[in-house]
Design a protein around this motif. Structure first.
Motif, PDB file in Angstrom:
ATOM      1  N   LEU A 199       0.828  -1.132   0.071  1.00 34.26           N
ATOM      2  CA  LEU A 199      -0.139  -0.221  -0.135  1.00 34.26           C
ATOM      3  C   LEU A 199       0.843   1.155  -0.014  1.00 34.26           C
ATOM      4  CD1 LEU A 199      -2.759  -0.850   2.630  1.00 34.26           C
ATOM      5  CD2 LEU A 199      -3.153  -0.852   0.092  1.00 34.26           C
ATOM      6  N   GLY A 200       2.219   1.098   0.093  1.00 32.59           N
ATOM      7  CA  GLY A 200       3.066   2.135   0.313  1.00 32.59           C
ATOM      8  C   GLY A 200       4.075   2.368   0.971  1.00 32.59           C
ATOM      9  N   GLU A 201       4.688   3.490   1.481  1.00 31.33           N
ATOM     10  CA  GLU A 201       5.873   3.259   2.403  1.00 31.33           C
ATOM     11  C   GLU A 201       5.524   2.807   3.907  1.00 31.33           C
ATOM     12  OE1 GLU A 201       9.171   4.256   1.697  1.00 31.33           O
ATOM     13  OE2 GLU A 201       8.391   4.114  -0.596  1.00 31.33           O
ATOM     14  N   GLN A 202       6.532   2.673   4.679  1.00 35.57           N
ATOM     15  CA  GLN A 202       6.258   2.406   6.180  1.00 35.57           C
ATOM     16  C   GLN A 202       5.008   2.845   6.722  1.00 35.57           C
ATOM     17  OE1 GLN A 202       6.813   3.412   9.575  1.00 35.57           O
ATOM     18  NE2 GLN A 202       6.117   1.508  10.072  1.00 35.57           N
ATOM     19  N   GLY A 203       4.189   2.296   7.324  1.00 32.22           N
ATOM     20  CA  GLY A 203       3.057   2.722   8.011  1.00 32.22           C
ATOM     21  C   GLY A 203       1.721   2.927   6.935  1.00 32.22           C
ATOM     22  N   ALA A 204       1.832   2.554   5.751  1.00 36.68           N
ATOM     23  CA  ALA A 204       0.648   2.440   4.991  1.00 36.68           C
ATOM     24  C   ALA A 204      -0.175   1.190   5.051  1.00 36.68           C
ATOM     25  CB  ALA A 204       1.178   2.561   3.546  1.00 36.68           C
ATOM     26  N   GLY A 205       0.548   0.277   5.455  1.00 36.77           N
ATOM     27  CA  GLY A 205      -0.190  -1.115   5.544  1.00 36.77           C
ATOM     28  C   GLY A 205      -1.134  -0.842   6.878  1.00 36.77           C
TER      29      GLY A 205
END
Length: 335
Positions: A199-205
């Motif tokens: 879903l994207g960079e770290q934290g996006a999940g």
């Protein structure tokens, strides 16, 4: 390139339906893996991981519940080592997966693993790959990711699919990671699940998981109210559910986890609301979503009302410790 990403060996394609790379730090070309948190989700996830890594590789496990680690070591075939502490796991494993209940647990576990900052000076000089499958707040996850810098790479990979999905190896993982780590993380996670969504960079999940579980929490209440409404109007529960599930009201709580006993035989409602997604966990995820939304200045309308309902359900002695579909019982639904 970081030593973390160097493909040091390849398995035969027959081992999995995809090619997988692992680490090796010895002349015997073996790798070591770590798993922390053998709860209702973590235990079957770790079992699936052990069954898919090469037999010669070692899986190092730890949980505060020593009965769980002892049981795992006894019933799971392959090289399994019970670590004395989470630091022991970090020192012995190159790829470390965590599955923990609360943000406070994630903070304390990673602090213990990362301090002192001497992991790369031990017997395994490679940067670690930390994959956290816990559902926590994005802010805590960012703090842990920053703390891991210099000793490893950290990604968030919360999952969906519940205990049944964990047991069957059919979880869906939502990951937040830089592009260069996606392939490596996907190879690891597909040993415990069926799908990985970047879903994207770290934290996006975590942001994706919390948005999903926010919607799930609301749909669960709405389904319970709609079923209760129709039944008290005199409608047959099974016919009502069938109509909803072929109409615009269809959703996971109506189709798979219907809150009315007997409508879906495999649903927790049909076995006294036992098992499934606990109401306390649903409430926790809802509150994490509300917290993250507030921190980002996002306006929500229904969430606070849902939070009050779940608080009341948790306080109801007849609903405590049950699947979150027990909200139907709390609303006075006919069982």
């Amino acid at each position: 390139m970081s030593t973390l990403l160097v493909p040091l060996r390849r398995l035969p394609l027959a081992a999995r339906p995809f090619t997988r790379r692992t680490f090796a730090t010895s002349s015997s070309n073996l790798a070591s893996w770590g798993f922390i948190g053998l709860g209702r989700m973590g235990y079957p996830m770790a079992k699936n991981l052990r069954s898919h890594i090469p037999k010669g590789d070692t899986l190092v496990i730890h949980d505060v519940n020593t009965a769980a680690t002892s049981k795992f070591a006894e019933e799971v075939q392959g090289n399994v080592e019970v670590a004395s502490s989470v630091r022991d796991v970090a020192e012995k494993a190159e790829t470390i997966i965590t599955s923990l209940p609360e943000p406070s647990h994630v903070k304390s576990v990673y602090k213990a693993m990362l301090m002192p900052q001497t992991l790369l000076k031990g017997s395994i000089p490679q940067e670690r790959l930390f994959i956290d499958c816990s559902t926590i707040d994005p802010r805590t996850s960012r703090e842990v990711a920053q703390a891991a810098q210099g000793q490893g790479k950290f990604i968030d990979a919360p999952m969906s699919g519940g205990v049944v999905g964990a047991q069957a190896g059919k979880l869906t993982f939502m990951i937040g990671a830089p592009k260069e780590l996606v392939e490596r993380a996907t190879e690891v996670l597909l040993m415990m699940g069926k799908r990985v969504i970047h879903l994207g960079e770290q934290g996006a999940g975590l942001h994706g998981k919390l948005a999903n579980n926010y919607l799930l929490a609301l749909n669960n209440i709405a389904t319970a109210e709609a079923m209760n409404m129709g039944i008290k109007w005199g409608l047959d529960p099974a016919a009502l559910a069938d109509m909803i599930n072929t109409s615009t009201g269809r959703c996971w709580p109506s189709e798979v986890n219907n809150p009315v006993p007997g409508v879906i035989e495999s649903a927790p409602a049909s076995r006294g609301y036992e098992g499934g997604f606990g109401v306390s966990l649903a409430n926790k995820d809802l509150k994490l979503a509300l917290q993250a939304a507030e921190e980002a200045g996002i306006q929500v309308a229904l969430g606070p009302y849902a939070r009050d309902i779940y608080d009341a359900v948790q306080a109801n002695p007849e609903c405590q410790g049950k699947d979150f579909s027990v909200v139907y019982r709390h609303l006075g639904g006919k069982e």
